[in-house]
Design a protein around this motif. Structure first.
Motif, PDB file in Angstrom:
ATOM      1  N   PRO A 191       0.827  -1.206   0.000  1.00  0.00           N
ATOM      2  CA  PRO A 191       0.000   0.000   0.000  1.00  0.00           C
ATOM      3  C   PRO A 191       0.860   1.254   0.000  1.00  0.00           C
ATOM      4  O   PRO A 191       1.967   1.267   0.531  1.00  0.00           O
ATOM      5  N   SER A 192       0.324   2.306  -0.580  1.00  0.00           N
ATOM      6  CA  SER A 192       1.008   3.593  -0.578  1.00  0.00           C
ATOM      7  C   SER A 192       0.256   4.543   0.354  1.00  0.00           C
ATOM      8  O   SER A 192      -0.978   4.622   0.303  1.00  0.00           O
ATOM      9  N   PRO A 193       0.953   5.253   1.232  1.00  0.00           N
ATOM     10  CA  PRO A 193       0.259   6.159   2.152  1.00  0.00           C
ATOM     11  C   PRO A 193      -0.381   7.329   1.417  1.00  0.00           C
ATOM     12  O   PRO A 193       0.150   7.818   0.413  1.00  0.00           O
ATOM     13  N   ILE A 194      -1.513   7.771   1.923  1.00  0.00           N
ATOM     14  CA  ILE A 194      -2.229   8.908   1.368  1.00  0.00           C
ATOM     15  C   ILE A 194      -1.836  10.153   2.159  1.00  0.00           C
ATOM     16  O   ILE A 194      -1.984  10.189   3.386  1.00  0.00           O
ATOM     17  N   ALA A 195      -1.342  11.150   1.454  1.00  0.00           N
ATOM     18  CA  ALA A 195      -0.933  12.386   2.125  1.00  0.00           C
ATOM     19  C   ALA A 195      -2.141  13.257   2.434  1.00  0.00           C
ATOM     20  O   ALA A 195      -3.128  13.290   1.682  1.00  0.00           O
ATOM     21  N   ARG A 196      -2.060  13.964   3.545  1.00  0.00           N
ATOM     22  CA  ARG A 196      -3.058  14.960   3.883  1.00  0.00           C
ATOM     23  C   ARG A 196      -2.886  16.182   2.979  1.00  0.00           C
ATOM     24  O   ARG A 196      -1.913  16.292   2.239  1.00  0.00           O
ATOM     25  N   ALA A 197      -3.829  17.097   3.064  1.00  0.00           N
ATOM     26  CA  ALA A 197      -3.733  18.314   2.253  1.00  0.00           C
ATOM     27  C   ALA A 197      -2.486  19.115   2.589  1.00  0.00           C
ATOM     28  O   ALA A 197      -1.943  19.823   1.727  1.00  0.00           O
ATOM     29  N   ASP A 198      -1.989  18.990   3.831  1.00  0.00           N
ATOM     30  CA  ASP A 198      -0.775  19.723   4.219  1.00  0.00           C
ATOM     31  C   ASP A 198       0.504  18.954   3.926  1.00  0.00           C
ATOM     32  O   ASP A 198       1.597  19.394   4.277  1.00  0.00           O
ATOM     33  N   GLY A 199       0.393  17.777   3.298  1.00  0.00           N
ATOM     34  CA  GLY A 199       1.554  16.991   2.900  1.00  0.00           C
ATOM     35  C   GLY A 199       1.974  15.926   3.886  1.00  0.00           C
ATOM     36  O   GLY A 199       2.782  15.054   3.542  1.00  0.00           O
ATOM     37  N   ARG A 200       1.463  15.954   5.101  1.00  0.00           N
ATOM     38  CA  ARG A 200       1.829  14.943   6.094  1.00  0.00           C
ATOM     39  C   ARG A 200       1.235  13.586   5.736  1.00  0.00           C
ATOM     40  O   ARG A 200       0.105  13.491   5.246  1.00  0.00           O
ATOM     41  N   LEU A 201       1.996  12.521   6.029  1.00  0.00           N
ATOM     42  CA  LEU A 201       1.504  11.167   5.795  1.00  0.00           C
ATOM     43  C   LEU A 201       0.804  10.599   7.024  1.00  0.00           C
ATOM     44  O   LEU A 201      -0.047   9.716   6.913  1.00  0.00           O
ATOM     45  N   ASP A 202       1.175  11.081   8.212  1.00  0.00           N
ATOM     46  CA  ASP A 202       0.538  10.617   9.439  1.00  0.00           C
ATOM     47  C   ASP A 202      -0.484  11.635   9.914  1.00  0.00           C
ATOM     48  O   ASP A 202      -0.429  12.809   9.560  1.00  0.00           O
ATOM     49  N   SER A 203      -1.430  11.163  10.721  1.00  0.00           N
ATOM     50  CA  SER A 203      -2.476  12.042  11.233  1.00  0.00           C
ATOM     51  C   SER A 203      -2.866  11.581  12.628  1.00  0.00           C
ATOM     52  O   SER A 203      -2.201  10.720  13.222  1.00  0.00           O
ATOM     53  N   THR A 204      -3.948  12.145  13.151  1.00  0.00           N
ATOM     54  CA  THR A 204      -4.449  11.796  14.480  1.00  0.00           C
ATOM     55  C   THR A 204      -5.954  11.645  14.410  1.00  0.00           C
ATOM     56  O   THR A 204      -6.642  12.442  13.749  1.00  0.00           O
ATOM     57  N   LEU A 205      -6.472  10.617  15.074  1.00  0.00           N
ATOM     58  CA  LEU A 205      -7.912  10.380  15.125  1.00  0.00           C
ATOM     59  C   LEU A 205      -8.285   9.925  16.521  1.00  0.00           C
ATOM     60  O   LEU A 205      -7.686   8.971  17.041  1.00  0.00           O
ATOM     61  N   LEU A 206      -9.223  10.624  17.148  1.00  0.00           N
ATOM     62  CA  LEU A 206      -9.666  10.303  18.501  1.00  0.00           C
ATOM     63  C   LEU A 206      -8.488  10.267  19.481  1.00  0.00           C
ATOM     64  O   LEU A 206      -8.425   9.422  20.373  1.00  0.00           O
ATOM     65  N   GLY A 207      -7.550  11.162  19.263  1.00  0.00           N
ATOM     66  CA  GLY A 207      -6.405  11.271  20.151  1.00  0.00           C
ATOM     67  C   GLY A 207      -5.333  10.223  19.946  1.00  0.00           C
ATOM     68  O   GLY A 207      -4.376  10.158  20.732  1.00  0.00           O
ATOM     69  N   LYS A 208      -5.447   9.421  18.887  1.00  0.00           N
ATOM     70  CA  LYS A 208      -4.470   8.371  18.624  1.00  0.00           C
ATOM     71  C   LYS A 208      -3.834   8.572  17.249  1.00  0.00           C
ATOM     72  O   LYS A 208      -4.462   9.127  16.343  1.00  0.00           O
ATOM     73  N   PRO A 209      -2.597   8.109  17.067  1.00  0.00           N
ATOM     74  CA  PRO A 209      -1.972   8.193  15.748  1.00  0.00           C
ATOM     75  C   PRO A 209      -2.793   7.406  14.727  1.00  0.00           C
ATOM     76  O   PRO A 209      -3.382   6.363  15.051  1.00  0.00           O
ATOM     77  N   ALA A 210      -2.838   7.901  13.494  1.00  0.00           N
ATOM     78  CA  ALA A 210      -3.645   7.251  12.461  1.00  0.00           C
ATOM     79  C   ALA A 210      -3.069   7.569  11.086  1.00  0.00           C
ATOM     80  O   ALA A 210      -2.282   8.512  10.924  1.00  0.00           O
ATOM     81  N   CYS A 211      -3.479   6.787  10.093  1.00  0.00           N
ATOM     82  CA  CYS A 211      -3.082   7.065   8.716  1.00  0.00           C
ATOM     83  C   CYS A 211      -4.080   6.421   7.767  1.00  0.00           C
ATOM     84  O   CYS A 211      -4.849   5.527   8.146  1.00  0.00           O
ATOM     85  N   LEU A 212      -4.042   6.878   6.539  1.00  0.00           N
ATOM     86  CA  LEU A 212      -4.781   6.263   5.440  1.00  0.00           C
ATOM     87  C   LEU A 212      -3.784   5.745   4.415  1.00  0.00           C
ATOM     88  O   LEU A 212      -2.779   6.400   4.134  1.00  0.00           O
ATOM     89  N   VAL A 213      -4.076   4.558   3.853  1.00  0.00           N
ATOM     90  CA  VAL A 213      -3.258   4.023   2.765  1.00  0.00           C
ATOM     91  C   VAL A 213      -4.171   3.521   1.670  1.00  0.00           C
ATOM     92  O   VAL A 213      -5.381   3.326   1.875  1.00  0.00           O
TER      93      VAL A 213
END
Length: 312
Positions: free
Chosen positions: A79-101
């Protein structure tokens, strides 16, 4: 993969505001696996996989996401990670680290053919070669120091025979160093449920969140121990040979590596016997969880003892 953190549709709509992948359509929990919370996410632009990390910390994510991006660009099926609009590959959801791929086509199998084992071995070798110029490093979080520490929690809970087996095997492995053998980026968890297949071909390796720097034969041994393991926890020699031959078709295995391989198989057994014992005796609460049988790797370890005694 499992679900420990419950994510609502409204949570997902808010989360997707940081991305440019269309509007939210649906969310479906994924039950397999035991470490993180995973969901299929469908938007108006496609289908993705959301992972909410239950153990990994935010600062650890860049390694894994950059690794998948690196390998994907070099032709390794993953899988290839999906970048956020700001270019980051990692994010946060419900106070926990998260990502989309990206969500890959294909499906896993519980009963692989020799051809599928060959393809898996070949892709693993391709991954090992592709990681040679990856600049980031990660020590093995579940290496010998980890299992020695975990054993202190487990030994009082095991019967006398299993406790002695675990103690003796850890001592044996500590006396069998593999310094100097070829090493690099390894997957470290290449079980059948972490490989998606399209017929006999590999559509993708998934669940890279134990990836680290390590010995290549240890990585190959982990794969062989699962892909060739039968219901009776003996190895199928045809499947074992097919996976190794697939690997050799892409990357040469040195004589010193092959000599170490049976020891690497035993190390792989200890790593997963210990982790499954921890999951069994100290389960993590979750909405959808799947705890795997720890005795599978104890029994395989005993079988490997028998094989090596015959060879010796």
């Amino acid at each position: 993969m499992s679900v420990y953190t419950r994510v609502s549709d409204d949570d997902m709509r808010v989360f997707l505001e940081d991305y440019r992948i269309g509007r939210f359509v649906s969310l479906q929990g994924i039950a397999q696996g035991i470490t993180n919370s995973n969901y299929f996410v469908t938007t108006t632009q496609g289908r993705y996989v959301l992972t909410v990390f239950e153990v990994l910390q935010q600062e650890e994510l860049p390694f894994f996401l950059a690794l998948k991006q690196h390998l994907s660009l070099r032709g390794v099926a993953c899988p290839s990670p999906i970048a956020r609009a700001d270019g980051r590959l990692d994010s946060t959801l419900l106070g926990k680290p998260a990502c989309l791929v990206t969500c890959l086509n294909g499906r896993d199998t519980s009963a692989p053919s020799a051809a599928q084992c060959f393809s898996t071995g070949a892709m693993l070798a391709k991954m090992h070669l592709a990681g040679a110029d990856f600049s980031l490093t990660m020590p093995n979080p579940r290496g010998s120091a980890w299992w020695q520490d975990a054993a202190q929690q487990l030994l009082p809970l095991l019967d006398e025979h299993d406790a002695q087996l675990l103690t003796d095997e850890m001592a044996f492995l500590a006396a069998e160093p593999h310094d100097g053998l070829p090493s690099g980026i390894i997957h470290a968890d290449l079980f059948k449920d972490n490989v998606l297949l399209d017929g006999d071909a590999v559509a993708g390796f998934i669940d890279f969140y134990y990836a680290c720097n390590g010995n290549f034969m240890y990585d190959l041994a982990i794969a062989v121990n699962d892909w060739a393991r039968q219901a009776d926890n003996h190895l199928n020699p045809i499947l074992k040979n097919a996976l190794i031959q697939g690997y050799k078709n892409v990357r040469t295995i040195g004589a010193d590596e092959m000599a170490y391989f049976p020891i690497a198989q035993r190390a792989g057994c200890i790593r997963f016997w210990v982790s499954r014992l921890l999951d069994y005796h100290f389960p993590q609460a979750g909405e959808i969880t799947f705890i795997k049988d720890p005795n599978a790797f104890r029994d395989l370890l005993l079988d490997l003892h028998g094989e090596q005694n015959i060879v010796g």
